[in-house]
Write a protein that holds these residues in place. Structure first.
Motif: not given
Ligand SMILES: Nc1ccn([C@@H]2O[C@H](COP(=O)(O)OP(=O)(O)O)[C@@H](O)[C@H]2O)c(=O)n1
Ligand SMILES: [Ca+2]
Length: 517
Positions: A340, A348-349, A355, A434-435
């Protein structure tokens, strides 16, 4: 006794019928006839005609195995939404076609049994007109990176077998990760009826200019896809954006496929990472159950392009894995797969991939479903909260291997031994990758089938290649045939009643005259 003779009004000759009465009588007679004819037509025309069914075949050549799907739909309704359905699935014996890299000529013949099954399901007179497609996914993408020549030979072998089947061969190719994501999204939204906009929904949507679709999460053995319609349009990363016009509506869809992040390749990546810091050949692995043991050839571990960058010389040739059954440790271990640190976009992913903010509901299928279903976490009535899901995986990982093996003796050891890792991996991918959070976790719906059809990319692929999804909404007559006939009958009945009433009004028959009735 004298019998009274009724002679009143009887003159011996018949009374003359007036011309208006004659016309009314004829009209009454004709309208009764028309009503009878219309009812007869309505009854006979509405009898169900023998169904004209069409068929299509798609082979999903995945990294772990190949599935053959047979779809059917009524020929007259080709362009309607939700009419195509799966009628058969056949699991090909043995590995996926990418597993034949050392015996490429055997890849095609491995499909023979399922092709015979399809011949049995589809009426023989329709074999010739039935299209057959094969799409290969991440296993073949990896093989073609590793050994292009072997990948081509596998595809040729598969093509030869499919051409020799009695169906209409339409191609055997490796589909891109983008296509895999997009067709999975089309499949689930088609099956959920999200493209169909009728009645109040259509009105509401045209007022608010929205169209609710469901995102798609697909987890395979070698790759994983995320696809959804984001809230805001952004052109930050054009390679992740796809445009569709379906049934008269525009869709801008975000999609990304992570090669090497299917659950089998993710495990290979994790073991390759673990090896980097090992001093001897035995590994205490928190992602396997206590008491579980496995021996892995180090050369096999580094064969795949997903791990080749980590390849180096080791003082041992085999890796001895011993299970530890510690979910928390496993999660920390797996989390390392998601980098990350660098993000060149607004969000972002992982691994620097764009993302946009997550939006709406998601359907999660393939291995997302298989694993969560095994852990009893797929109930749609009472979807489990994120902490409950984590607790379930944690307590499953903590069970000793001998106990797990006895409790699920019917499940193949290869699958069973990896559910603990897979559960932790899925949670890590969704949460860290992906959060997803506890707030939107319940927007994920784990689905295996929708109606009779499996969720996956194959149906969307066939719908697209057979041009069964029109760009514009098909023009439909305002009334169905049945309603049209019904309305005609109703109008005729009204007309007949009006005529009868008019006749009664203008030419009161004797029986209705005062004093007689
Ligand atoms: N009943 C099943 C069937 C497949 N699977 C897994 O689901 C995944 C399917 O991946 P796939 O063969 O479609 O591979 P991709 O080419 O999509 O990456 C594999 O990891 C299988 O081991 C499962 O867990 N349970
Ligand atoms: Ca797949």
């Amino acid at each position: 006794m004298e019998i009274p003779v009724l002679t009143a009004g009887v003159t011996g000759t018949k009374p003359k019928m007036s011309w208006t009465r004659k016309i009314l009588l004829i009209l009454g007679f004709l309208s009764t006839l028309a009503v009878i004819a219309l009812i007869a037509v309505a009854v006979t025309q509405n009898k169900p005609l023998p169904k004209n069914i069409k068929y299509g075949i798609v082979l999903d050549a995945g990294s772990s195995h190949t599935n053959l799907y047979v779809y059917e739909w009524p020929a007259e309704k080709e362009n309607d939404t939700g009419v195509v359905q799966q009628v058969e699935v056949c699991k090909v014996e043995g590995p996926g076609i990418s597993g034949y890299s050392h015996a490429t000529e055997k890849a095609g013949p491995s499909l023979a049994q399922c092709l015979r099954q399809a011949e049995y399901v589809i009426p023989s007179k329709q074999h010739q007109e039935t299209p057959i497609y094969l799409g290969a996914t991440a296993g073949m993408r990896l093989l073609s990176l590793e050994n292009k020549n072997a990948a081509d030979k596998v595809l040729s072998s598969v093509e030869k077998t499919l051409r020799s089947a009695p169906f209409n061969f339409q191609g055997a190719r490796i589909i891109s990760g983008q296509e895999e994501g997009a067709y999975g999204w089309i499949t689930i939204n088609y099956l959920l009826g999200n493209f169909k906009q009728s009645g109040w929904k259509k009105l509401l949507h045209s007022l608010k200019s929205i169209s609710e679709t469901s995102g798609a999460l697909d987890l395979g053995g070698a790759s994983t896809q995320i696809t959804f319609v984001p809230n805001e349009l952004s052109s930050e990363s054009p390679e992740n954006l796809l445009y569709f016009r379906l049934y008269g509506k525009d869709y801008l869809v975000y999609t990304h496929s992570f090669l090497c992040y299917g659950k089998d390749q993710a495990l290979q990546q994790k073991l390759a990472e673990d090896l980097q810091t090992m001093e001897n050949s035995s590994l205490l692995d928190p992602c396997f159950h206590q008491g579980y043991q496995r021996t892995i050839n180090i050369s096999d571990l580094f064969k795949t392009p997903c791990t080749s960058a980590k390849k180096k010389q080791f003082p041992f040739s085999q890796l001895y894995v011993q299970g530890e059954g510690d979910y928390q440790k496993c999660r920390r271990n797996v989390q390392k797969l998601f980098n990350k640190t660098n993000c060149p976009y607004s969000s972002c992913s992982f691994n620097g991939i764009y993302l946009p903010p997550l939006q709406g509901d998601f359907g999660a299928f393939s291995a997302f479903y298989f694993v969560m279903n095994f852990l009893n976490l797929t109930s749609e009535q009472s979807p489990a909260a994120l902490d409950k899901v984590a607790a379930t995986v944690e307590s499953f990982c903590a069970r000793p291997w001998h106990e797990v093996k006895t409790a699920y003796h019917q499940i193949k050891e290869k699958y069973l031994s990896e559910y603990c890792f897979s559960g932790a991996y899925i949670l890590s991918l969704l949460e860290n990758g992906y959060d997803f959070t506890e707030n939107n976790w319940q927007r994920i719906h784990f689905l295996g089938k929708i109606g009779s059809s499996d969720a996956g990319w194959t149906l969307g692929y066939m719908l697209n290649l057979t041009n069964m999804i029109p760009a514009e909404e098909p023009a439909v007559p305002p009334l169905s045939y049945g309603s049209y006939v019904g309305l005609m009958v109703l109008c005729s009945l009204v007309l007949a009643s009006v005529l009868l009433f008019a006749w009664l009004l203008f030419h009161k028959p004797k029986c209705l005259q005062k004093g007689i009735v």
